[in-house]
Design a protein around this motif. Sequence first.
Motif, PDB file in Angstrom:
ATOM      1  N   SER A 143      -8.222   4.839  28.590  1.00 20.99           N
ATOM      2  CA  SER A 143      -9.081   5.634  27.783  1.00 20.99           C
ATOM      3  C   SER A 143      -9.593   6.765  28.502  1.00 20.99           C
ATOM      4  N   SER A 144      -9.590   6.761  29.972  1.00 23.38           N
ATOM      5  CA  SER A 144      -9.956   7.961  30.498  1.00 23.38           C
ATOM      6  C   SER A 144      -8.933   8.803  31.074  1.00 23.38           C
ATOM      7  N   GLY A 149      -7.233  10.188  26.328  1.00 29.35           N
ATOM      8  CA  GLY A 149      -8.615  10.684  26.290  1.00 29.35           C
ATOM      9  C   GLY A 149      -8.944  11.638  25.167  1.00 29.35           C
ATOM     10  N   ARG A 150      -7.752  12.088  24.712  1.00 33.08           N
ATOM     11  CA  ARG A 150      -7.926  13.184  23.430  1.00 33.08           C
ATOM     12  C   ARG A 150      -8.270  12.578  22.281  1.00 33.08           C
ATOM     13  N   LEU A 151      -8.157  11.251  21.896  1.00 35.81           N
ATOM     14  CA  LEU A 151      -8.232  10.714  20.717  1.00 35.81           C
ATOM     15  C   LEU A 151      -9.853  10.500  20.350  1.00 35.81           C
ATOM     16  N   SER A 152     -10.009  10.586  19.190  1.00 35.37           N
ATOM     17  CA  SER A 152     -11.328  10.375  18.643  1.00 35.37           C
ATOM     18  C   SER A 152     -11.861   8.983  18.651  1.00 35.37           C
ATOM     19  N   PRO A 153     -12.999   8.579  18.438  1.00 30.09           N
ATOM     20  CA  PRO A 153     -13.330   7.180  18.496  1.00 30.09           C
ATOM     21  C   PRO A 153     -12.599   6.385  17.272  1.00 30.09           C
ATOM     22  N   ARG A 154     -12.629   7.394  16.157  1.00 33.19           N
ATOM     23  CA  ARG A 154     -11.984   6.816  14.904  1.00 33.19           C
ATOM     24  C   ARG A 154     -10.555   6.558  15.185  1.00 33.19           C
ATOM     25  N   VAL A 156      -8.972   5.878  18.012  1.00 33.75           N
ATOM     26  CA  VAL A 156      -8.891   4.813  18.965  1.00 33.75           C
ATOM     27  C   VAL A 156      -8.891   3.422  18.210  1.00 33.75           C
ATOM     28  N   GLU A 157      -9.745   3.325  16.909  1.00 33.22           N
ATOM     29  CA  GLU A 157      -9.951   2.233  16.311  1.00 33.22           C
ATOM     30  C   GLU A 157      -8.604   1.970  15.488  1.00 33.22           C
ATOM     31  N   VAL A 158      -7.966   3.021  14.927  1.00 34.03           N
ATOM     32  CA  VAL A 158      -6.746   3.003  14.178  1.00 34.03           C
ATOM     33  C   VAL A 158      -5.745   2.708  15.220  1.00 34.03           C
ATOM     34  N   LEU A 159      -5.757   3.054  16.314  1.00 31.31           N
ATOM     35  CA  LEU A 159      -4.592   2.938  17.430  1.00 31.31           C
ATOM     36  C   LEU A 159      -4.733   1.462  17.480  1.00 31.31           C
ATOM     37  N   ALA A 160      -5.892   0.773  17.772  1.00 33.96           N
ATOM     38  CA  ALA A 160      -5.912  -0.337  18.201  1.00 33.96           C
ATOM     39  C   ALA A 160      -5.375  -1.576  17.382  1.00 33.96           C
ATOM     40  N   LEU A 161      -5.601  -1.173  15.764  1.00 39.33           N
ATOM     41  CA  LEU A 161      -5.336  -1.688  14.655  1.00 39.33           C
ATOM     42  C   LEU A 161      -3.644  -1.916  14.611  1.00 39.33           C
ATOM     43  N   MET A 162      -3.096  -0.631  14.954  1.00 38.03           N
ATOM     44  CA  MET A 162      -1.987  -0.539  14.789  1.00 38.03           C
ATOM     45  C   MET A 162      -1.145  -1.329  15.887  1.00 38.03           C
ATOM     46  N   ALA A 163      -1.634  -1.387  16.844  1.00 39.37           N
ATOM     47  CA  ALA A 163      -1.233  -2.235  18.042  1.00 39.37           C
ATOM     48  C   ALA A 163      -1.145  -3.636  17.653  1.00 39.37           C
ATOM     49  N   GLU A 164      -2.273  -3.863  17.013  1.00 39.12           N
ATOM     50  CA  GLU A 164      -2.092  -5.379  16.500  1.00 39.12           C
ATOM     51  C   GLU A 164      -0.841  -5.717  15.629  1.00 39.12           C
ATOM     52  N   GLY A 165      -0.324  -4.697  15.053  1.00 36.29           N
ATOM     53  CA  GLY A 165       0.672  -4.969  13.880  1.00 36.29           C
ATOM     54  C   GLY A 165       0.232  -5.000  12.560  1.00 36.29           C
ATOM     55  N   ARG A 166      -0.894  -4.203  12.328  1.00 34.50           N
ATOM     56  CA  ARG A 166      -1.461  -4.189  10.937  1.00 34.50           C
ATOM     57  C   ARG A 166      -0.787  -2.970  10.320  1.00 34.50           C
ATOM     58  N   SER A 187      -1.065  10.337  12.143  1.00 37.58           N
ATOM     59  CA  SER A 187      -0.283  11.482  12.351  1.00 37.58           C
ATOM     60  C   SER A 187      -0.807  12.114  13.614  1.00 37.58           C
ATOM     61  N   ASN A 188      -2.317  12.318  13.631  1.00 38.07           N
ATOM     62  CA  ASN A 188      -2.860  12.910  14.619  1.00 38.07           C
ATOM     63  C   ASN A 188      -2.670  12.113  15.984  1.00 38.07           C
ATOM     64  N   ILE A 189      -2.739  10.605  15.748  1.00 31.65           N
ATOM     65  CA  ILE A 189      -2.465   9.795  17.162  1.00 31.65           C
ATOM     66  C   ILE A 189      -1.146  10.216  17.646  1.00 31.65           C
ATOM     67  N   PHE A 190      -0.264  10.291  17.016  1.00 35.70           N
ATOM     68  CA  PHE A 190       1.049  10.466  17.421  1.00 35.70           C
ATOM     69  C   PHE A 190       1.393  11.914  18.078  1.00 35.70           C
ATOM     70  N   THR A 191       0.605  12.832  17.432  1.00 36.20           N
ATOM     71  CA  THR A 191       0.736  14.335  17.915  1.00 36.20           C
ATOM     72  C   THR A 191      -0.173  14.462  19.265  1.00 36.20           C
TER      73      THR A 191
END
Length: 214
Positions: A143-144, A149-154, A156-166, A187-191
């Motif tokens: 995260s640092s 570190g560019r990701l917003s808190p939201r 990061v939440e989306v990324l975590a759920l994506m990584a779980e396979g949701r 889209s923002n995450i991948f950018t």
Amino acid sequence: MRVVLAEDLFLLREGLSRLLQAHGFEIVAAVDDGPSLLKALIDHRPDVAVVDVRMPPTFTDEGLQAALAARRQVPGLPVLVLSQYVEQLYARELLADGTGAVGYLLKDRVFDAAQFVDAVQRVAAGGTAMDPEVIAKLLARGSSREPLGRLSPREVEVLALMAEGRSNAAIAQRLVITERAVTKHTSNIFTKLDLPPSDDDNRRVLAVLAYLDR
């Protein structure tokens, strides 16, 4: 759905067998050591393997290594690994070939029958099922760093759920937002992570996990 089950503890192996059978799975083999697991996976080529990491004879990572060896002979063989603790090395090895159809759950998740069965089905269907604690540790470690570190808190939440396979729909439901909002966050995450967007949800997740764990 045909399952090969590997667990050295008799009571847990029997319990898992009965749980899976109660939900319509067929147990084609239930083994208690690494060599037997590898043979069963090659002989039966099941729809999914549920594998304990630490098994005889040395109780280190025989289960994982047998599963990885089987996947080299049967590319894409679905494997759900169960572990007592979060081991980032195991998660990295499991994801290394980038072909999907993998899962990593803590054994505590087995006591939630619905969650466990959902994970088995997701992996069998070619998706991922990564334990939230594994994802949390990977995210915390990175995260640092840039660009995570560019990701917003939201995000990061989306990324975590994506990584779980949701799926996007499941993420939207969990976060109480619209699917359109999830698509925008994705889209923002991948950018921000310099990863090309893809319609293949499983490959997206694997790409993110590989990036976080490199």
